[in-house]
Design a protein around this motif. Structure first.
Motif: not given
Length: 237
Positions: A149, A188-190, A192, A195, A206, A234-237
């Motif tokens: 990530e 990196c694959d994604v 985020a 947090e 978000r 890809p974006v992971r929120l």
């Protein structure tokens, strides 16, 4: 984009006072280079790490050399916080960011609200429909990685939070807005939000996405002096 300044390989001795990097080049020269990144640079400041520095060729300059890349594992990581905005502008002008394609000019460092400048403003000017809304784009440089990530930020960022809130208000006024995270490494694959580092920023990102702010991530590719904005992550929120 092609970097015109000569590049030299070496090893990092130490990072000092955020903006200084002591380096020994492969040819044996010891020097202090400017570090163009005021962030934490987590995972990129280990003594002995392979580095690449650029040479301005100006002996009158206080720091003739600038730290350009640091090797972390198998990946070279770009450390400049200014280069991503240049890459984003070039990509936007050439229509290479599909989510941001559209007619009109690309302007940089434009005031969105009093006291708040945004990196790019797309639209308006010659060729744009008279009633088309501009698209405000804030660009963030991403160097932190955990697992596969890419994470932002690498330290608490009040300024980044301010940008998110301003973009959210712009969408509320009927304009378009986007956060573009430029991932300065190819391992990196994604993407985020970080947090655990800045929960307030993650929550605001978000909220911005729910309000209609586009959240985009593109990785940077580097090959010798050539640097370019490549495919979306890809974006992971």
């Amino acid at each position: 984009m092609r970097l015109d300044l000569p590049l030299h390989r070496g090893r990092l001795v130490a990072r000092r006072k955020r903006f200084l990097a002591d380096v020994v080049l492969d040819d044996g020269r010891d020097l202090t280079a400017h570090c163009p990144n005021s962030g934490a640079m987590t995972g990129l400041d280990a003594p002995g790490s392979p580095v690449i520095v650029s040479d301005s060729g100006n002996p009158a300059r206080k720091l003739r050399f600038t730290l350009a890349r640091v090797r972390a594992g198998r990946a070279w990581v770009g450390v400049s916080t200014m280069l991503p905005t240049r890459l984003a502008r070039e990509a936007a002008e050439r229509g290479r960011i599909p989510a941001l394609r559209g007619p009109g000019e690309v302007r940089t460092e434009v005031v969105l609200e009093p006291g708040t400048r945004i990196d790019l403003r797309l639209g308006g000017g010659r060729g744009a429909p008279p009633d088309s809304a501009p698209c405000w784009v804030e660009v963030k440089s991403v160097t932190l990685r955990e697992g596969r990530e890419a994470l932002f930020p690498d330290a608490v960022t009040e300024r980044g939070l301010k940008h998110l809130e301003a973009l959210t208000r712009a969408v509320g006024r009927g304009e378009r807005a986007a956060m573009l995270y430029v991932v300065n490494r190819a391992d990196c694959d994604v993407f985020a939000p970080a947090e655990s580092i800045d929960p307030a920023y993650a929550a605001a990102l978000r909220a911005a996405a729910r309000a209609g702010v586009l959240v985009l991530a593109h990785e940077v590719r580097m090959r010798g002096p050539r640097v370019w904005l490549a495919g979306a992550l890809p974006v992971r929120l």
